[in-house]
Write an enzyme that holds these catalytic residues in place. Structure first.
Site, short mmCIF file in Angstrom:
data_model
loop_
_atom_site.label_atom_id
_atom_site.label_comp_id
_atom_site.label_asym_id
_atom_site.label_seq_id
_atom_site.Cartn_x
_atom_site.Cartn_y
_atom_site.Cartn_z
N GLY A 1 0.83 -1.19 0.00
CA GLY A 1 0.00 0.00 0.00
C GLY A 1 0.87 1.24 0.00
O GLY A 1 2.00 1.21 0.50
N GLN B 1 2.87 10.06 1.15
CA GLN B 1 4.17 9.39 1.28
C GLN B 1 5.11 9.71 0.12
O GLN B 1 6.31 9.48 0.22
CB GLN B 1 3.98 7.87 1.34
CG GLN B 1 3.31 7.40 2.62
CD GLN B 1 3.20 5.90 2.64
OE1 GLN B 1 2.25 5.35 2.12
NE2 GLN B 1 4.18 5.23 3.23
N CYS C 1 5.66 -0.01 7.30
CA CYS C 1 5.31 1.14 6.47
C CYS C 1 6.51 1.52 5.62
O CYS C 1 7.64 1.53 6.13
CB CYS C 1 4.92 2.31 7.39
SG CYS C 1 4.44 3.79 6.49
N LEU C 2 6.27 1.82 4.36
CA LEU C 2 7.37 2.17 3.47
C LEU C 2 8.06 3.47 3.92
O LEU C 2 9.21 3.71 3.57
CB LEU C 2 6.89 2.30 2.02
CG LEU C 2 6.42 0.99 1.38
CD1 LEU C 2 5.85 1.25 -0.01
CD2 LEU C 2 7.55 -0.02 1.30
N HIS D 1 -4.73 1.50 7.33
CA HIS D 1 -3.39 2.08 7.48
C HIS D 1 -3.18 3.20 6.45
O HIS D 1 -2.67 4.27 6.79
CB HIS D 1 -2.36 0.94 7.30
CG HIS D 1 -0.93 1.36 7.26
ND1 HIS D 1 0.02 0.85 8.13
CD2 HIS D 1 -0.25 2.22 6.44
CE1 HIS D 1 1.19 1.40 7.86
NE2 HIS D 1 1.06 2.22 6.84
N GLU D 2 -3.60 2.95 5.21
CA GLU D 2 -3.39 3.95 4.15
C GLU D 2 -4.30 5.17 4.33
O GLU D 2 -3.87 6.29 4.08
CB GLU D 2 -3.59 3.32 2.76
CG GLU D 2 -2.65 2.16 2.43
CD GLU D 2 -1.18 2.46 2.67
OE1 GLU D 2 -0.77 3.63 2.54
OE2 GLU D 2 -0.43 1.52 3.02
N HIS E 1 -2.83 7.55 6.65
CA HIS E 1 -1.81 8.42 6.04
C HIS E 1 -2.44 9.71 5.51
O HIS E 1 -1.81 10.77 5.55
CB HIS E 1 -1.12 7.72 4.87
CG HIS E 1 0.05 6.85 5.27
ND1 HIS E 1 1.16 7.34 5.91
CD2 HIS E 1 0.28 5.53 5.10
CE1 HIS E 1 2.02 6.36 6.12
NE2 HIS E 1 1.50 5.24 5.64
NI NI Z 1 2.38 3.34 5.68
#
Ligand code: NI
Length: 173
Positions: free
Chosen positions: A46, A51, A95-96, A137-138, A141
């Site tokens: 995701g 991000q 998380c990226l 989660h996304e 963000h």
């Molecule tokens: Ni994340």
């Protein structure tokens, strides 16, 4: 398509509330394409627009885990959780924007989400399992919230310090 640079926590752009999308134009489609490519390359399941430094309410995801299964890329614009189950589920999240750090987070096991797709059409779907965790989660963000915000302050500070160090090392490299 082009790979985007993924912002690493801490960064004020990751803490900001993203703006609703109103123009469903070619530029938006290009952003979604680039974000999917960036997510698959990372690799991740995701990615939300903040991000990659874009303050828009757009996220991409693909939670297909089986190696030989066909990909199921999804693009969700202006997503809203319209229903959450009382039943909770715990997943070890990552998380990226917080590389190599993982922690258990408890969230509703099932959610119903409505969103607009790239053609401007309203969509609604119920997600469970990893998809439910990922979409929540996304969406977080888009509201400037990270999974580490669910952890105890000490653990959160420890991870943040590691990320500050990582960013310093990357800047020097
Ligand atoms: Ni994340």
């Amino acid at each position: 398509m082009a790979l985007k640079t993924i912002l690493i926590h801490p960064d004020p752009r990751l803490k900001a509330t993203a703006d609703p999308v109103s123009d469903f134009d070619k530029e938006l489609a290009k952003l979604a394409d680039d974000m999917l490519e960036t997510m698959y390359a990372a690799p991740g399941i995701g990615l939300a627009a903040p991000q990659v430094g874009v303050g828009k309410r757009l996220l991409v995801m693909d939670c297909v885990k089986e190696e030989n299964a066909s990909p199921e890329p999804m693009v969700l614009i202006n997503p809203e959780v319209t229903w959450s189950s009382e039943e909770l589920n715990t997943y070890e999240e990552g998380c990226l924007s917080i590389p190599d750090q993982y922690a258990d987070v408890e969230r509703p096991a099932e959610v119903e989400v409505s969103w607009t797709d790239l053609t401007g059409t309203l969509q609604k779907e119920r997600f469970d399992g990893l998809w439910a965790t990922c979409v929540q989660h996304e969406i977080d963000h888009l509201n400037g919230k990270l999974f580490i915000d669910y952890l105890k302050p000490l653990k959160r500070q420890m991870i943040t310090r590691k990320m500050v160090k990582l960013k310093r090392e990357k800047a020097r490299a």
